[in-house]
Scaffold this motif. Sequence first.
Motif, mmCIF file in Angstrom:
data_model
loop_
_atom_site.group_PDB
_atom_site.id
_atom_site.type_symbol
_atom_site.label_atom_id
_atom_site.label_comp_id
_atom_site.label_asym_id
_atom_site.label_seq_id
_atom_site.Cartn_x
_atom_site.Cartn_y
_atom_site.Cartn_z
ATOM 1 N N UNK A 1 0.819 -1.219 0.000
ATOM 2 C CA UNK A 1 0.000 0.000 0.000
ATOM 3 C C UNK A 1 0.849 1.263 0.000
ATOM 4 N N UNK A 2 1.990 1.195 -0.709
ATOM 5 C CA UNK A 2 2.821 2.389 -0.810
ATOM 6 C C UNK A 2 2.106 3.441 -1.642
ATOM 7 N N UNK A 3 2.281 4.664 -1.251
ATOM 8 C CA UNK A 3 1.685 5.770 -1.987
ATOM 9 C C UNK A 3 2.438 5.997 -3.285
ATOM 10 N N UNK A 4 1.717 6.264 -4.368
ATOM 11 C CA UNK A 4 2.354 6.581 -5.636
ATOM 12 C C UNK A 4 2.837 8.026 -5.616
ATOM 13 N N UNK A 5 3.835 8.348 -6.443
ATOM 14 C CA UNK A 5 4.409 9.703 -6.385
ATOM 15 C C UNK A 5 3.421 10.768 -6.820
ATOM 16 N N UNK A 6 3.519 11.917 -6.178
ATOM 17 C CA UNK A 6 2.676 13.053 -6.555
ATOM 18 C C UNK A 6 3.240 13.772 -7.776
ATOM 19 N N UNK A 7 4.570 13.653 -7.993
ATOM 20 C CA UNK A 7 5.228 14.272 -9.154
ATOM 21 C C UNK A 7 6.099 13.220 -9.841
ATOM 22 N N UNK A 8 5.495 12.371 -10.688
ATOM 23 C CA UNK A 8 6.258 11.286 -11.322
ATOM 24 C C UNK A 8 7.445 11.780 -12.149
ATOM 25 N N UNK A 9 7.324 12.969 -12.748
ATOM 26 C CA UNK A 9 8.417 13.469 -13.575
ATOM 27 C C UNK A 9 9.673 13.732 -12.753
ATOM 28 N N UNK A 10 9.501 14.205 -11.516
ATOM 29 C CA UNK A 10 10.662 14.418 -10.657
ATOM 30 C C UNK A 10 11.330 13.100 -10.309
ATOM 31 N N UNK A 11 10.517 12.086 -10.032
ATOM 32 C CA UNK A 11 11.067 10.767 -9.720
ATOM 33 C C UNK A 11 11.822 10.218 -10.924
ATOM 34 N N UNK A 12 11.224 10.321 -12.099
ATOM 35 C CA UNK A 12 11.869 9.817 -13.314
ATOM 36 C C UNK A 12 13.154 10.587 -13.609
ATOM 37 N N UNK A 13 13.117 11.906 -13.427
ATOM 38 C CA UNK A 13 14.313 12.717 -13.669
ATOM 39 C C UNK A 13 15.434 12.335 -12.709
ATOM 40 N N UNK A 14 15.086 12.153 -11.435
ATOM 41 C CA UNK A 14 16.103 11.752 -10.467
ATOM 42 C C UNK A 14 16.711 10.406 -10.800
ATOM 43 N N UNK A 15 15.869 9.455 -11.213
ATOM 44 C CA UNK A 15 16.367 8.119 -11.535
ATOM 45 C C UNK A 15 17.273 8.144 -12.763
ATOM 46 N N UNK A 16 16.827 8.787 -13.840
ATOM 47 C CA UNK A 16 17.608 8.785 -15.078
ATOM 48 C C UNK A 16 18.913 9.575 -14.931
ATOM 49 N N UNK A 17 18.834 10.738 -14.291
ATOM 50 C CA UNK A 17 20.063 11.506 -14.084
ATOM 51 C C UNK A 17 21.020 10.762 -13.156
ATOM 52 N N UNK A 18 20.459 10.061 -12.165
ATOM 53 C CA UNK A 18 21.300 9.257 -11.286
ATOM 54 C C UNK A 18 22.002 8.137 -12.032
ATOM 55 N N UNK A 19 21.309 7.505 -12.955
ATOM 56 C CA UNK A 19 21.918 6.439 -13.765
ATOM 57 C C UNK A 19 23.072 6.989 -14.595
#
Length: 272
Positions: free
Chosen positions: A149-167
Amino acid sequence: MSTPTTAPATTLPAAAPARPGVPGPLRRTLSLARVELLLLRRNRTALFTAVALPVGVIALLASVGGDRLSGGRGAATAVNMVTASLLLFVVFYNVLSAAVARREEGVLQRLRTGEATDAEVLVSLALPSALVTVVMTGVLVLAGFAALDLQLPSSPLLVLAGLLLGVVAHSALALVTATWTRTLESAQVTSLPVIAVCAVGGGFAVPLDALPPAVARVAEFTPLAPVVELLRAGWIGEPTFADVAVWTGTLLGWVVVGVLLVRSGFRWSPRS
C-alpha cells in the motif's frame, strides 16, 4: 561484490545488420549493448545482486516499517533505499567491472579500430545496467503499491528525472573510476571509497543531520544526494524551482565532470 562474466579476449560483437530508418550510431550502440546484456545475463552473481538486493531492501522495510510505509514519507524512504542500492551496486559497480574487464581483455582497444566511436562503445557498456535499474525500480514500485500500500508519487516526472540523471551520473563515475583501476579484482577496492562517499551523501550510512553542519553541506553535493532529494520531492514534497534547479544542476555537473575526465584520461589499452 559481483564480478561480471567476461568474453574471450578474441571475441568481438558481430556487426548488426543495417535497418532502414535506424541511424548508424544508434544501431552500433544497441548492437554492442546487446552483447553486454547477454554477458550480464550469463553472470548469475550480477543478476542475483540486481534482483535480490532491491527485493531484500523492500522485504526488510516491510518487516520493520509496518504502517509507517503506507504514507508518502514511507514510500519515499522505500524507493530511495531501493534506488540507492541499484545505482551503487548495479549501475556503478557493474559498469566499472565491465569497463575494466573489457579493457584488460583488449576488447576496447580493438573496438576503437572498428566502425563504432568511443562514445558509442562506452555508452553500450552502461546501457544494460541502466536498463536493469530502471526496470527493477519500476517493478518494485508497482509491487510495493500492490503489496504494501505504498503511496504513488505526486510528481512522477521528478522521480523519473532523479532516476535517469542518477543512472547517467553513476555510469560516468564508474568510467572515471575505471581509469585508475588496474585489474578486475582491484575494482572491489577502488570502488569502496566512491560507494562510501555516495552512501554518506545520500544519508544512508549516517543521517545527514547527525553530521557536523559543514560536512553535511558538502555531502549534499555528492552524486547520490541530489537523486535522493529529487525522489523524495517527487513523492511527498512540493519543492521550489530553486531546489529542483540545484539538485538537477548538481547531477548535471557530475555528468559533465565525468565526461570530461573520461575523455581526457580513460585508458583503452590493457594496464596489467
